[in-house]
Design an enzyme around this catalytic site. Structure first.
Site, mmCIF file in Angstrom:
data_model
loop_
_atom_site.group_PDB
_atom_site.id
_atom_site.type_symbol
_atom_site.label_atom_id
_atom_site.label_comp_id
_atom_site.label_asym_id
_atom_site.label_seq_id
_atom_site.Cartn_x
_atom_site.Cartn_y
_atom_site.Cartn_z
ATOM 1 N N ASP A 156 0.838 -1.202 0.000
ATOM 2 C CA ASP A 156 0.000 0.000 0.000
ATOM 3 C C ASP A 156 0.873 1.253 0.000
ATOM 4 O OD1 ASP A 156 -2.379 1.494 0.133
ATOM 5 O OD2 ASP A 156 -3.238 0.179 1.661
ATOM 6 N N GLY A 194 -4.822 4.131 -7.424
ATOM 7 C CA GLY A 194 -5.063 4.842 -8.674
ATOM 8 C C GLY A 194 -4.090 5.973 -8.945
ATOM 9 N N ASP A 214 -10.126 3.314 -2.332
ATOM 10 C CA ASP A 214 -10.882 2.207 -1.753
ATOM 11 C C ASP A 214 -12.341 2.256 -2.187
ATOM 12 O OD1 ASP A 214 -8.567 1.522 -0.512
ATOM 13 O OD2 ASP A 214 -9.189 2.143 1.491
#
Length: 406
Positions: A156, A194, A214
């Protein structure tokens, strides 16, 4: 000598007459790990900050017992909040309250069920809450995950100070190189939300990468799960060309069967959940479910295990669906070319985004079919016969009719 000259002449002719293909970027990703979109489960959408050894083991048991494993789901992914940071020597600290036997024992248990294990970390160096940041420790952390036996790594970007294309390229190149150095095949899920102009770098580094934020937070201010599904759909539609076998656009973990998130979001209707699953299959997105597998309704299980619909997602040709045409605003026809040795074959969704039930029409001629074609309804598991010209059907609001046309 004459043979050599003739051979060179033939090579020259072939070079002049063969279409020039786009040069493929050098890749650090192991494409063989994801020849079709990955299928599995993640702890985040239901358990958020409270994954645990007990929950993960029970979920692995449930994946086998419910038939999800037989339907193709194979990964059990532990998302955030399994670590409490690092010790003074930089070694990863496992949350021993949640995972008293450690992370290797959990991976071993998942493997004992014939499943694969996934784990989570971040790029960046300053984790400001109870999670892990691997910046500066990529080689060490990825070797640790490999030694523990993990097969899938989600990385992440929560603590990335620089979210530019250059920064992401640098960081995720280091992650991909660290995975390669371990010698263990580990699928890389780039959770870039993104960002970072991922079209230019992600396909050569990871097996999957996120096209948006998300799903349960998009668009900002959304009050329904459905709003997030539509946001991700539109993001996916813009980048279909960069996906293919081994490397996939990721529309995020699914919300089929997921509860209310503390009442913040209105849960999708069964019609919406069926459409959500259909679209993710058409889009060749990873099928990562996030509901509580220990407590599923028969309806949820039926959606998640529809083998005919899953086959669209897992089709070996690896083409992502595109919007063929919009009948009127909100009434969309999406198509995905499928592998076939006996003529053209497509998965087709008649998708009603509007607020009202509507009559929809599939113009078979826009798919290139002039004569009769075989049409099958994948949710009804029913052949609709040999059709020609146009096919019309009433589709409920936020619903889909998913067909295979050949």
């Amino acid at each position: 000598m004459k043979h050599r000259l003739l051979s060179c002449l033939i090579c020259s002719i072939l070079l002049l007459t063969t279409p020039v293909l786009a040069q493929q970027p050098a890749t650090l990703a192991n494409y063989s790990l994801a020849e079709t979109p990955p299928m599995g489960w993640s702890s985040w959408n239901t358990f958020k900050k409270e994954p645990s050894e007990a929950v993960i083991k029970q979920t692995a048991d449930a994946m086998v017992a419910t038939g999800l494993q037989k339907a193709g789901y194979q990964y059990i992914n532990i998302d955030d909040f399994w670590s409490t940071g690092r010790d003074a020597k930089g070694r990863i600290l496992v949350d021993t309250v949640k995972f008293p036997h450690g992370m290797k024992a959990v991976a071993d248990y998942i493997h004992s069920k014939g499943l694969k294990a996934g784990i989570y970390t971040n790029i960046g160096t300053e984790a400001n809450y109870a999670t892990l940041a691997s910046g500066g420790y990529y080689d060490q952390d990825l070797k640790t995950f490999a030694d523990w036996g993990y097969d899938y790594v989600k990385v992440d970007v929560n603590f990335a100070k620089d979210r530019s294309e250059g920064a992401y390229t640098k960081e995720f190149t280091q992650v991909a190189e660290a995975i390669r150095k371990t010698g263990r095949p580990m699928l890389l899920n780039i959770c870039n939300q993104g960002g970072g102009s991922y079209q230019h770098w992600a396909p050569s580094l990871g097996n999957t990468w996120r096209v948006g934020g998300d799903i349960d937070h998009m668009p900002k201010g959304a009050t329904t799960q459905w709003a997030g599904v539509m946001f991700e759909l539109d993001r996916m539609a813009a980048v279909s060309a960069i996906a293919g076998p081994g490397h996939w656009n990721d529309a995020d973990m699914m919300l089929v069967g997921v509860g209310t998130d503390g009442g913040r979001l209105t849960v999708m209707t069964p019609t919406e959940q069926q459409a959500h699953f259909s679209l993710w299959c058409l889009l060749a997105s990873p099928l990562v479910i996030g509901n509580d597998l220990r407590h599923m309704t028969p309806q949820t299980l039926a959606i998640l295990t529809n083998k005919e619909v899953i086959a669209v997602n897992q089709d070996a040709l690896g083409v992502q669906s595109t919007l063929l045409y919009e009948q009127v605003r909100g009434l969309q026809v999406w198509t995905k070319k499928l592998e076939s040795k006996t003529g053209n074959k497509y998965a087709v969704a008649l998708f009603n985004r509007s607020a009202n039930d509507a009559e929809m029409t599939l113009d078979l001629r826009k798919l290139g079919f002039a004569g009769k074609v075989a049409v099958r309804d994948l949710w009804a598991h029913k052949d609709l016969g040999k059709l020609t010209g146009e096919y019309a059907v009433k589709v409920p609001s936020h619903g889909v009719q998913l067909l295979v046309v050949q």
